[in-house]
Design an enzyme around this catalytic site. Structure first.
Site, PDB file in Angstrom:
ATOM      1  N   ASN A   7      47.116  36.780  40.718  1.00 39.26           N
ATOM      2  CA  ASN A   7      46.285  38.017  40.444  1.00 39.26           C
ATOM      3  C   ASN A   7      45.412  38.123  41.594  1.00 39.26           C
ATOM      4  OD1 ASN A   7      44.654  40.000  39.743  1.00 39.26           O
ATOM      5  ND2 ASN A   7      45.235  40.016  37.523  1.00 39.26           N
ATOM      6  N   GLU A  34      48.083  43.024  40.343  1.00 42.08           N
ATOM      7  CA  GLU A  34      46.893  43.819  40.497  1.00 42.08           C
ATOM      8  C   GLU A  34      46.781  44.074  42.214  1.00 42.08           C
ATOM      9  OE1 GLU A  34      43.091  44.578  38.209  1.00 42.08           O
ATOM     10  OE2 GLU A  34      43.289  42.556  37.764  1.00 42.08           O
ATOM     11  N   ASP A 145      49.994  37.248  35.530  1.00 42.01           N
ATOM     12  CA  ASP A 145      48.686  37.383  34.729  1.00 42.01           C
ATOM     13  C   ASP A 145      49.056  37.814  33.340  1.00 42.01           C
ATOM     14  OD1 ASP A 145      46.391  37.963  33.384  1.00 42.01           O
ATOM     15  OD2 ASP A 145      45.595  39.054  35.090  1.00 42.01           O
ATOM     16  N   ASN A 147      47.346  37.732  30.577  1.00 45.51           N
ATOM     17  CA  ASN A 147      46.154  38.050  29.708  1.00 45.51           C
ATOM     18  C   ASN A 147      46.160  37.481  28.483  1.00 45.51           C
ATOM     19  OD1 ASN A 147      44.169  39.395  31.374  1.00 45.51           O
ATOM     20  ND2 ASN A 147      45.576  41.257  31.666  1.00 45.51           N
ATOM     21  N   ASP A 216      46.868  32.706  33.176  1.00 44.36           N
ATOM     22  CA  ASP A 216      47.946  32.965  34.113  1.00 44.36           C
ATOM     23  C   ASP A 216      48.949  32.163  34.210  1.00 44.36           C
ATOM     24  OD1 ASP A 216      46.647  35.062  36.265  1.00 44.36           O
ATOM     25  OD2 ASP A 216      45.194  33.817  35.638  1.00 44.36           O
ATOM     26  N   ASP A 245      39.131  37.010  40.886  1.00 43.60           N
ATOM     27  CA  ASP A 245      38.664  36.076  39.892  1.00 43.60           C
ATOM     28  C   ASP A 245      39.810  35.431  39.151  1.00 43.60           C
ATOM     29  OD1 ASP A 245      39.761  38.616  39.340  1.00 43.60           O
ATOM     30  OD2 ASP A 245      38.311  39.169  37.784  1.00 43.60           O
ATOM     31  N   HIS A 246      40.984  35.460  39.691  1.00 41.15           N
ATOM     32  CA  HIS A 246      42.086  34.608  39.343  1.00 41.15           C
ATOM     33  C   HIS A 246      42.260  33.359  40.337  1.00 41.15           C
ATOM     34  CE1 HIS A 246      43.483  37.080  35.913  1.00 41.15           C
ATOM     35  NE2 HIS A 246      42.750  37.872  36.365  1.00 41.15           N
TER      36      HIS A 246
END
Length: 256
Positions: A7, A34, A145, A147, A216, A245-246
Site C-alpha cells: 500500500n 491506494e 491491504d 485492513n 497487509d 505508512d505501510h
DNA sequence: ATGGCTGGGTCTCCCAGA
C-alpha cells in the site's frame, strides 16, 4: 517466483520509492494499493521502463489498485464481479499460470458505522468471488491491504485495540471466511519473530517504537502454500524520507 | 502517541486513512 504487495498511499508521491524498491528486490509481481490516481495519470511509461507491464484500476483521490508484472498478464478483472461498488479496490490477472488477486479492503472507519457495514459486505462478496476463483485456479494468491489484523499477535497492544476497527471480532470472522474458502496466510506458514507489523501510524514514535499492526497479507491456495519458500515484511521503506505508512510484504515460491 | 501525520482536492480547510 517472487510476489509482493504494498500500500503506497499515493503512487504519485511514492513512484521514486517504488522504482527503487523494484530495482532492489526484483519481484516478478508487485500489487499496489491506494494509488490515488485517475487511470489517465497512471505512470505506465516509467514502470515499463523499469521492466514491468502494468494493469491498473484507479480513481481520483481515493483507493486505486494496480498490478505490475515482469511477464504478460492475461484475463484482467477489474473490481469484484457482481458487486456494485464505485470504489476501485480489486484487480486480478493471470500471470505465469498463477491467478493473482490484488485487494484494498475498506478501512471501516469505526465499528457499527456505515463504512464498517460496507467493509463487512465487501469482504463477504469478495469471499464468494475468491471461492469461484479457487475452483478454476488451483494456483491462487490473494494479496493486499486487508485492513484486518487477524490475531492478537498481529497487534502491538491488543488490550488497547480490543474491539476497535481492524481487530473487531466481526472483521476477524470475515477475514477467517476468506481463509475458509481454501487459503492460508503465507506469513504464518513459517516461524516468525514476534511483533512483525506492516503498518505504523504516521507520527514521531509509532514506527520508531514499533507500535504497529499486521494488516497487509499474502494469502495462498494449498498448492501455492506447498510451494511457498518464504514470506517476510520489508520494513525498510517505512524508515525512508516521506514514507508510505505501510511496508511491503514479499513471498517467494518454487514453481516447477 | 489511538493518529499530537499525510495525501488529495473542494485547496490555509476538509475528508479519509488505520
Amino acid at each position: 517466483m517472487r510476489l509482493a504487495t504494498w500500500n503506497v498511499n499515493s503512487l504519485n508521491v511514492r513512484l521514486p520509492q517504488v522504482l527503487d524498491w523494484l530495482n532492489q528486490h526484483q519481484p516478478d509481481v508487485l500489487a499496489l494499493q491506494e494509488t490515488k490516481l485517475p487511470d489517465e495519470r497512471f505512470p505506465q511509461a516509467a514502470l515499463e521502463e523499469a521492466g514491468y507491464t502494468c494493469a491498473w484500476f484507479g480513481q481520483k483521490a481515493y483507493n486505486g489498485v494496480a498490478l505490475l508484472s515482469r511477464t504478460p498478464m492475461e484475463d484482467v478483472q477489474r473490481g469484484v464481479p457482481g458487486l456494485e461498488d464505485e470504489q476501485r479496490r480489486a484487480l486480478a490477472a493471470t500471470i505465469g499460470g498463477v491467478r493473482v488477486v490484488c485487494l484494498y479492503v475498506p478501512n471501516g472507519q469505526q465499528v457499527d458505522s456505515d463504512k464498517y457495514r460496507y467493509k463487512l459486505d465487501w469482504l463477504a462478496a469478495t469471499r464468494d468471488w475468491l471461492q469461484q476463483e479457487l475452483s478454476v485456479h488451483p494456483r491462487l494468491v490473494v494479496m493486499g491491504d486487508m485492513n484486518v489484523a487477524p490475531e492478537d499477535q498481529d497487534v502491538h497492544d491488543p488490550r488497547r485495540w480490543a474491539g476497535q476497527v481492524l481487530v473487531s471480532p466481526p472483521e476477524r470472522r470475515a477475514f477467517a471466511a476468506l481463509l475458509d474458502v481454501g487459503l492460508q496466510d503465507a506469513f504464518r506458514l513459517f516461524p516468525q519473530p514476534p511483533k512483525v507489523f506492516s503498518w505504523w501510524n504516521y507520527g514521531a514514535v509509532a514506527f520508531r517504537r514499533n507500535l504497529g499492526l499486521r494488516i497487509d497479507h499474502v494469502l495462498v491456495s494449498a498448492e501455492l502454500a506447498r510451494r511457498c519458500r518464504a514470506c517476510v515484511v520489508d520494513p525498510g521503506p517505512r524508515g525512508h524520507e516521506r514514507p508510505s505508512d505501510h511496508a511491503p510484504v514479499l513471498a517467494d515460491f518454487d514453481l516447477a
